[in-house]
Design a protein around this motif. Structure first.
Motif, PDB file in Angstrom:
ATOM      1  N   SER A 159      34.946  27.853  49.222  1.00 56.93           N
ATOM      2  CA  SER A 159      34.576  28.468  47.944  1.00 56.93           C
ATOM      3  C   SER A 159      35.514  29.636  47.724  1.00 56.93           C
ATOM      4  O   SER A 159      36.291  29.966  48.613  1.00 56.93           O
ATOM      5  N   MET A 160      35.432  30.258  46.565  1.00 60.29           N
ATOM      6  CA  MET A 160      36.267  31.450  46.412  1.00 60.29           C
ATOM      7  C   MET A 160      35.580  32.523  45.575  1.00 60.29           C
ATOM      8  O   MET A 160      34.616  32.272  44.860  1.00 60.29           O
ATOM      9  N   PHE A 161      36.109  33.699  45.727  1.00 63.31           N
ATOM     10  CA  PHE A 161      35.578  34.855  45.041  1.00 63.31           C
ATOM     11  C   PHE A 161      36.647  35.371  44.089  1.00 63.31           C
ATOM     12  O   PHE A 161      37.791  35.555  44.494  1.00 63.31           O
ATOM     13  N   VAL A 162      36.297  35.542  42.825  1.00 62.06           N
ATOM     14  CA  VAL A 162      37.280  35.967  41.829  1.00 62.06           C
ATOM     15  C   VAL A 162      36.761  37.206  41.094  1.00 62.06           C
ATOM     16  O   VAL A 162      35.584  37.283  40.773  1.00 62.06           O
ATOM     17  N   THR A 163      37.624  38.152  40.862  1.00 62.74           N
ATOM     18  CA  THR A 163      37.262  39.306  40.031  1.00 62.74           C
ATOM     19  C   THR A 163      38.190  39.330  38.821  1.00 62.74           C
ATOM     20  O   THR A 163      39.400  39.281  38.970  1.00 62.74           O
ATOM     21  N   LEU A 164      37.592  39.340  37.640  1.00 62.64           N
ATOM     22  CA  LEU A 164      38.385  39.380  36.413  1.00 62.64           C
ATOM     23  C   LEU A 164      38.292  40.778  35.809  1.00 62.64           C
ATOM     24  O   LEU A 164      37.200  41.296  35.604  1.00 62.64           O
ATOM     25  N   THR A 165      39.439  41.360  35.541  1.00 56.60           N
ATOM     26  CA  THR A 165      39.436  42.671  34.897  1.00 56.60           C
ATOM     27  C   THR A 165      40.261  42.588  33.632  1.00 56.60           C
ATOM     28  O   THR A 165      41.189  41.794  33.538  1.00 56.60           O
ATOM     29  N   LEU A 166      39.924  43.393  32.659  1.00 50.00           N
ATOM     30  CA  LEU A 166      40.673  43.417  31.407  1.00 50.00           C
ATOM     31  C   LEU A 166      41.888  44.328  31.569  1.00 50.00           C
ATOM     32  O   LEU A 166      41.892  45.212  32.416  1.00 50.00           O
ATOM     33  N   PRO A 167      42.919  44.100  30.751  1.00 51.36           N
ATOM     34  CA  PRO A 167      44.118  44.920  30.888  1.00 51.36           C
ATOM     35  C   PRO A 167      43.848  46.372  30.499  1.00 51.36           C
ATOM     36  O   PRO A 167      42.823  46.700  29.922  1.00 51.36           O
ATOM     37  N   SER A 168      44.798  47.216  30.792  1.00 49.51           N
ATOM     38  CA  SER A 168      44.645  48.631  30.492  1.00 49.51           C
ATOM     39  C   SER A 168      44.949  48.894  29.011  1.00 49.51           C
ATOM     40  O   SER A 168      45.814  48.260  28.426  1.00 49.51           O
ATOM     41  N   TYR A 169      44.182  49.804  28.424  1.00 50.93           N
ATOM     42  CA  TYR A 169      44.436  50.190  27.033  1.00 50.93           C
ATOM     43  C   TYR A 169      45.073  51.571  26.973  1.00 50.93           C
ATOM     44  O   TYR A 169      45.251  52.133  25.901  1.00 50.93           O
ATOM     45  N   GLY A 170      45.343  52.101  28.142  1.00 47.34           N
ATOM     46  CA  GLY A 170      45.849  53.468  28.242  1.00 47.34           C
ATOM     47  C   GLY A 170      45.154  54.141  29.409  1.00 47.34           C
ATOM     48  O   GLY A 170      44.077  53.717  29.809  1.00 47.34           O
ATOM     49  N   ARG A 171      45.770  55.192  29.948  1.00 50.93           N
ATOM     50  CA  ARG A 171      45.204  55.829  31.128  1.00 50.93           C
ATOM     51  C   ARG A 171      43.877  56.529  30.809  1.00 50.93           C
ATOM     52  O   ARG A 171      43.733  57.149  29.758  1.00 50.93           O
ATOM     53  N   VAL A 172      42.924  56.375  31.736  1.00 56.52           N
ATOM     54  CA  VAL A 172      41.609  56.991  31.565  1.00 56.52           C
ATOM     55  C   VAL A 172      41.338  57.894  32.761  1.00 56.52           C
ATOM     56  O   VAL A 172      41.567  57.518  33.895  1.00 56.52           O
ATOM     57  N   LEU A 173      40.893  59.106  32.466  1.00 61.39           N
ATOM     58  CA  LEU A 173      40.543  60.025  33.552  1.00 61.39           C
ATOM     59  C   LEU A 173      39.114  60.493  33.341  1.00 61.39           C
ATOM     60  O   LEU A 173      38.782  61.019  32.275  1.00 61.39           O
ATOM     61  N   GLU A 174      38.278  60.285  34.328  1.00 58.93           N
ATOM     62  CA  GLU A 174      36.872  60.653  34.266  1.00 58.93           C
ATOM     63  C   GLU A 174      36.212  60.168  32.981  1.00 58.93           C
ATOM     64  O   GLU A 174      35.515  60.918  32.286  1.00 58.93           O
TER      65      GLU A 174
END
Ligand SMILES: [Zn+2]
Length: 345
Positions: A207-222
């Motif tokens: 089996s496998m484990f997948v993590t999907l993340t969306l691309p960056s829209y710009g740097r985020v801090l806190e």
């Protein structure tokens, strides 16, 4: 102004009646009847926001309203339903994940009456088509066919003899036509992934484990974009709003490429940088490279028209047509196609 004369910290006796003379602070300290109902429902594991549905007995015509549990999977929406769903998923996972056969229910063989109905339906269709070809009126025959379809379902058969879902199929305009071609395998009716035989002769079904993340829209801090002017707010908001659609499309593409009915367990988690992230445990495996292709193609396919150009305004507006949707006033009845906006790569 809040009247504190009576003091808000006095214990409220059950016998106390609320009327105009009860100080506001005391009234505010009393639990809302609705909240009490919810608390009791939670305590007994009963849905706190049931959906009322009308059920009509087709023999007596009697109508009754029944409450159906909401079936939420989020604890913030309905804790009892979320808990039940979680327990169900856990049981499904425990019992099903390692199965090496399909837990299928084969349909019963049709009985004589069911066969008779389908034959009747075929005759009616042939008759209708002949009348249509001759330019006649098919209204009555269409009505008879609709009744026969109902009868067929009532006789315990699923679906439609024509094998299609009811209603007109319209192509969604929310799909890019230039989506990259994905490799396609012949779809096999199975939920089981590939097996591999190890050097010791043992068979593995990984089996496998997948993590999907969306691309960056710009740097985020806190939790806050570092450069508000450069941050792609519109895209971030749309991606978040349509995240569930992205997931649906991803699973569709995944199954098409994998060539079998891939099963998975998944959960969505918010990221620090404000974008949702999907964790999936998938039964069966796919080469990583193919997975990467599917992810890219899925994100590329889900697009939205630009919002910074006004296409319709004033009297120049799309025209609504029941069953079809909005039509472009300029193109004599074509769908109000807003035109693809290529995503920045
Ligand atoms: Zn519920």
């Amino acid at each position: 102004m809040i009247d504190l004369k009576a003091g808000g910290d006095q214990p409220i006796s059950p016998a106390r009646r609320t009327d105009r003379s009860t100080p506001r602070a005391v009234r505010m300290a009393m639990p809302l009847a609705r909240d009490v109902v919810e608390e009791i429902a939670k305590q007994y594991g009963v849905c706190i926001r049931p959906v009322p549905m009308r059920r009509q007995d087709i023999l007596t015509g009697q109508v009754e309203v029944i409450d159906v549990p909401c079936g939420a999977t989020l604890e913030s929406k309905c804790p009892p339903c979320a808990m039940r769903n979680r327990q169900l998923r856990q049981a499904q996972c425990r019992e099903g994940w390692h199965l090496d056969h399909e837990p299928v229910n084969l349909p019963d063989t049709p009985d004589e009456y069911q066969r008779h109905l389908v034959e009747l339906r075929a005759d009616a269709q042939a008759w209708r088509d002949e009348v249509e070809k001759a330019g006649g009126d098919t209204t009555d025959l269409d009505a008879a066919i609709a009744e026969l379809d109902e009868e067929i379902n009532a006789a315990g058969m699923r679906g439609n003899v024509l094998g299609r879902v009811s209603g007109k199929r319209t192509r969604s305009t929310k799909r890019r036509q230039d989506a990259p071609d994905l490799p396609k395998r012949r779809v096999v009716k199975t939920t089981l992934g590939r097996t591999f035989t190890g050097s010791n002769g043992k068979t593995y079904r990984p089996s496998m484990f997948v993590t999907l993340t969306l691309p960056s829209y710009g740097r985020v801090l806190e939790g806050v974009p570092v450069d508000p002017d450069a941050y792609d707010y519109a895209r971030a908001a749309r991606d978040a709003l349509h995240f569930s659609k992205l997931v649906d499309r991803f699973v569709q593409n995944l199954r098409r490429v994998a060539g079998f009915d891939v099963q998975y367990f998944a959960t969505v988690e918010p990221q620090k940088r404000l974008a949702p992230r999907l964790h999936m445990a998938i039964r069966g495996t796919l080469p990583r490279a193919e997975l990467r292709q599917i992810i890219a193609a899925t994100y590329h396919q889900v697009w939205w028209p630009p919002t910074d150009t006004v296409r319709f305004e004033g009297d120049h507006l799309p025209v609504w047509e029941d069953g079809t949707g909005y039509l472009d006033p300029d193109h004599g009845g074509g769908p109000a196609h807003l035109g693809p906006s290529p995503r920045p790569a």
